[in-house]
Design an enzyme around this catalytic site. Sequence first.
Site, PDB file in Angstrom:
ATOM      1  N   ARG A 128       4.897  -4.845   3.129  1.00 18.34           N
ATOM      2  CA  ARG A 128       3.339  -4.814   2.386  1.00 18.34           C
ATOM      3  C   ARG A 128       2.973  -5.307   1.242  1.00 18.34           C
ATOM      4  O   ARG A 128       4.664  -5.304   0.675  1.00 18.34           O
ATOM      5  CB  ARG A 128       3.408  -2.715   2.409  1.00 18.34           C
ATOM      6  N   ASP A 325      -7.089   6.398   4.493  1.00 18.65           N
ATOM      7  CA  ASP A 325      -6.257   6.809   5.648  1.00 18.65           C
ATOM      8  C   ASP A 325      -6.921   7.540   7.191  1.00 18.65           C
ATOM      9  O   ASP A 325      -6.041   7.674   8.168  1.00 18.65           O
ATOM     10  CB  ASP A 325      -5.124   7.893   4.954  1.00 18.65           C
TER      11      ASP A 325
HETATM   12  C1  S3P Z   1      -3.015   6.403  -2.191  1.00 18.09           C
HETATM   13  C2  S3P Z   1      -4.068   5.909  -2.076  1.00 18.09           C
HETATM   14  C3  S3P Z   1      -4.571   4.927  -0.929  1.00 18.09           C
HETATM   15  C4  S3P Z   1      -3.908   5.496   0.435  1.00 18.09           C
HETATM   16  C5  S3P Z   1      -2.443   6.071   0.461  1.00 18.09           C
HETATM   17  C6  S3P Z   1      -2.236   6.577  -0.250  1.00 18.09           C
HETATM   18  C7  S3P Z   1      -2.250   7.522  -3.430  1.00 18.09           C
HETATM   19  O1  S3P Z   1      -3.502   3.392  -1.159  1.00 18.09           O
HETATM   20  O2  S3P Z   1      -3.851   5.034   1.599  1.00 18.09           O
HETATM   21  O3  S3P Z   1      -1.470   6.994   1.854  1.00 18.09           O
HETATM   22  O4  S3P Z   1      -1.793   8.552  -3.182  1.00 18.09           O
HETATM   23  O5  S3P Z   1      -3.500   6.634  -4.191  1.00 18.09           O
HETATM   24  P1  S3P Z   1      -4.436   2.027  -1.777  1.00 18.09           P
HETATM   25  O6  S3P Z   1      -3.953   2.970  -2.870  1.00 18.09           O
HETATM   26  O7  S3P Z   1      -3.558   1.191  -1.104  1.00 18.09           O
HETATM   27  O8  S3P Z   1      -5.790   2.799  -0.947  1.00 18.09           O
END
Ligand code: S3P
Length: 441
Positions: A128, A325
């Site tokens: 990632r 998500d």
């Molecule tokens: C999250 C933010 C999201 C989400 C992840 C949890 C968080 O990711 O997809 O499961 O707890 O801040 P991104 O910041 O990459 O969008």
Amino acid sequence: MTHANPRPLTLSARGPLRGAIAVPGDKSISHRAIMFSALAVGESRIEGLLEGEDVLATAAAMRAMGASVERGDDGVWRVHGVGVGGLLQPEGALDMGNSGTSTRLLMGLVAAHAITVTFTGDASLSSRPMGRVIEPLSTMGAEITASPGGRLPLMVRGRTPAIPIAYTLPVASAQVKSAVLLAGLNTPGITRVIEPVPTRDHSERMLRGFGAELTVEDSPEGKVISITGEAELQPQDIVVPGDPSSAGFWMVAASIVPDSDVTIRNVCMNPTRTGLLTALRMMGADITELARREVGGEDVADLRVRHAPLRAITVPPELAPSMIDEYPILFVAAALAEGTTVARGAHELRVKESDRIATMAAALSAAGVVLEEHDDGLSITGTGGAPLPGGARIASKLDHRIAMSMAVAGLVAASPVTIDDVSPVATSYPDFFATLDALSE
Ligand code: S3P
């Protein structure tokens, strides 16, 4: 990409889902509860913490950096923090497992402490992109050496004092926003994040609750979040509300399995998290909110979901951040709807625990669903409520949400669906299959 000890599981069509359940604590809030408690001076108590592998990785990391993080026999977690600025040099590398949230938020914390930390993770996490946090944290003065492509394993050498910045988010990401704010906590002066598209705001709410000086203002460029550094955090008693992302699986399962009637208790209704509820209601889902109340500074409600015929929609792209998500399980709902659902504007899905556009396209096609893959989403032609053909073996690609979404698809498949590995479910929802059994008894 599979786990060292893959656990395959076969799911067959089941009768109605019925009963009342509670979902586990919200994952985003649980990570932050541990991190912020570990930075406060004194003892914080956390009730309802999600005890999934991702959050346990955060707990282990905070312990390795000097905090005491323990679970009592009563299920309450007690955390003794080290104070902002007080993180200690860990003895070894921090293994973040599958957890992008742990990695990106902790990189932010380390960036403004006088320590050097190596972050490692599993094959999914190691693929990632971390460039999105490396960039602002480097501007704040941290020295970051990453593997090729800005990936894990990587090493963060923190800088004290770090340099406050004003940073406009180039991607709608709560993790990037939080990484910069957490670096700002131990940076002299005011660190600002400008957020053109709103994302989950749990960091802002909770940092304020811990006594940080944090303001949020609207501007023509978007929300401006300002944090005053060298903060002192006060210990808190926290109650973690149920995870709306985990609730999403039951919202869809009860909507598509005929005669179902499920009540999901204690679901966090923070408006930055309710996009799936909005989309399902547009599709005709029968979801009633009961007993709206406040828990731990967040709105929660119980959701009663009854089976209903679903119709296709064009998913408004502006819903993406509030249901980022939930696309995999929304795709399953679309596969049972009448007509063609178009879900686009969700390019970020390509860089989640797996490439969720490609992984769900492959999984649903294998199960007989008619779909078209786009660079930023899927168009899915549903069965209008008829069972999916099924009879497929699905690759879950170390992605908990793919495994759970395809398990739900298996509940409405004419021939059984086998998931090659359901072990990743333990990262966010260890009791998922036990809850499924309880609902279909
Ligand atoms: C999250 C933010 C999201 C989400 C992840 C949890 C968080 O990711 O997809 O499961 O707890 O801040 P991104 O910041 O990459 O969008």
